[in-house]
Design a protein around this motif. Sequence first.
Motif, PDB file in Angstrom:
ATOM      1  N   ILE A   1       0.876  -1.169   0.000  1.00 28.26           N
ATOM      2  CA  ILE A   1       0.000   0.000   0.000  1.00 28.26           C
ATOM      3  C   ILE A   1       0.912   1.217   0.000  1.00 28.26           C
ATOM      4  CG2 ILE A   1      -1.759   1.305   1.223  1.00 28.26           C
ATOM      5  CD1 ILE A   1      -2.696  -1.196   2.531  1.00 28.26           C
ATOM      6  N   SER A   2       0.743   2.108  -0.991  1.00 28.46           N
ATOM      7  CA  SER A   2       1.600   3.281  -1.076  1.00 28.46           C
ATOM      8  C   SER A   2       1.148   4.329  -0.066  1.00 28.46           C
ATOM      9  CB  SER A   2       1.553   3.862  -2.483  1.00 28.46           C
ATOM     10  OG  SER A   2       0.298   4.518  -2.692  1.00 28.46           O
ATOM     11  N   PHE A   3       1.925   5.413   0.029  1.00 28.16           N
ATOM     12  CA  PHE A   3       1.562   6.529   0.896  1.00 28.16           C
ATOM     13  C   PHE A   3       0.194   7.104   0.516  1.00 28.16           C
ATOM     14  CE2 PHE A   3       5.111   7.291   3.631  1.00 28.16           C
ATOM     15  CZ  PHE A   3       6.207   6.756   2.985  1.00 28.16           C
ATOM     16  N   ARG A   4      -0.157   6.986  -0.770  1.00 29.62           N
ATOM     17  CA  ARG A   4      -1.433   7.519  -1.235  1.00 29.62           C
ATOM     18  C   ARG A   4      -2.548   6.484  -1.175  1.00 29.62           C
ATOM     19  NH1 ARG A   4      -0.129   9.992  -6.987  1.00 29.62           N
ATOM     20  NH2 ARG A   4      -2.321  10.574  -6.822  1.00 29.62           N
ATOM     21  N   GLY A   5      -2.230   5.292  -0.646  1.00 28.72           N
ATOM     22  CA  GLY A   5      -3.261   4.268  -0.513  1.00 28.72           C
ATOM     23  C   GLY A   5      -3.479   3.429  -1.745  1.00 28.72           C
ATOM     24  N   ILE A   6      -2.576   3.514  -2.703  1.00 30.13           N
ATOM     25  CA  ILE A   6      -2.677   2.707  -3.918  1.00 30.13           C
ATOM     26  C   ILE A   6      -2.153   1.304  -3.612  1.00 30.13           C
ATOM     27  CG2 ILE A   6      -1.953   2.475  -6.320  1.00 30.13           C
ATOM     28  CD1 ILE A   6      -1.583   5.531  -6.338  1.00 30.13           C
ATOM     29  N   LEU A   7      -2.845   0.302  -4.122  1.00 28.73           N
ATOM     30  CA  LEU A   7      -2.480  -1.094  -3.853  1.00 28.73           C
ATOM     31  C   LEU A   7      -1.677  -1.665  -5.008  1.00 28.73           C
ATOM     32  CD1 LEU A   7      -5.880  -2.417  -2.451  1.00 28.73           C
ATOM     33  CD2 LEU A   7      -4.068  -1.159  -1.277  1.00 28.73           C
ATOM     34  N   PHE A   8      -0.697  -2.474  -4.669  1.00 29.40           N
ATOM     35  CA  PHE A   8       0.144  -3.140  -5.666  1.00 29.40           C
ATOM     36  C   PHE A   8       0.268  -4.614  -5.283  1.00 29.40           C
ATOM     37  CE2 PHE A   8       1.627   0.691  -7.705  1.00 29.40           C
ATOM     38  CZ  PHE A   8       1.612   1.650  -6.698  1.00 29.40           C
ATOM     39  N   TYR A   9       0.341  -5.473  -6.305  1.00 25.53           N
ATOM     40  CA  TYR A   9       0.473  -6.909  -6.074  1.00 25.53           C
ATOM     41  C   TYR A   9       1.485  -7.519  -7.033  1.00 25.53           C
ATOM     42  CZ  TYR A   9      -3.879  -6.410  -3.463  1.00 25.53           C
ATOM     43  OH  TYR A   9      -4.832  -6.021  -2.564  1.00 25.53           O
TER      44      TYR A   9
END
Length: 124
Positions: free
Chosen positions: A51-59
């Motif tokens: 979860i990035s600082f901006r709340g974006i999710l990555f997998y």
Amino acid sequence: QVQLVESGGGLVQAGGSLRLSCAASGRTFSTLRGGWFRQAPGKERQFVAAISFRGILFYEDSVKGRFTISRDNAKNTQYLQMNSLKPEDTAVYYCAAGSVRFLDYNTPTSYNYWGQGTQVTVSS
């Protein structure tokens, strides 16, 4: 100083589910980059989700559609819901948090706080 304490690992049959938890103390999780990594015997630590600082999710590609990373800010806890588990998911799973911005989300060196690791074993 941030401390991360993981829980929720264990032994599960292929196709089963587990939820890993990572409780943070010392700083609010929402102000950090959060991630999960895993390491199988004899292999390098591998990115799983973030979860990035901006709340974006990555997998990582192999877990897309099966794993979900999330946070409960009220509990200052990060989770990794793992469904449709496969034997190749067997590894020690580590919770991680990073306080430095503008670093890659999928690189272990971008995270300066780590949990102790929890074993996940998926039997065939």
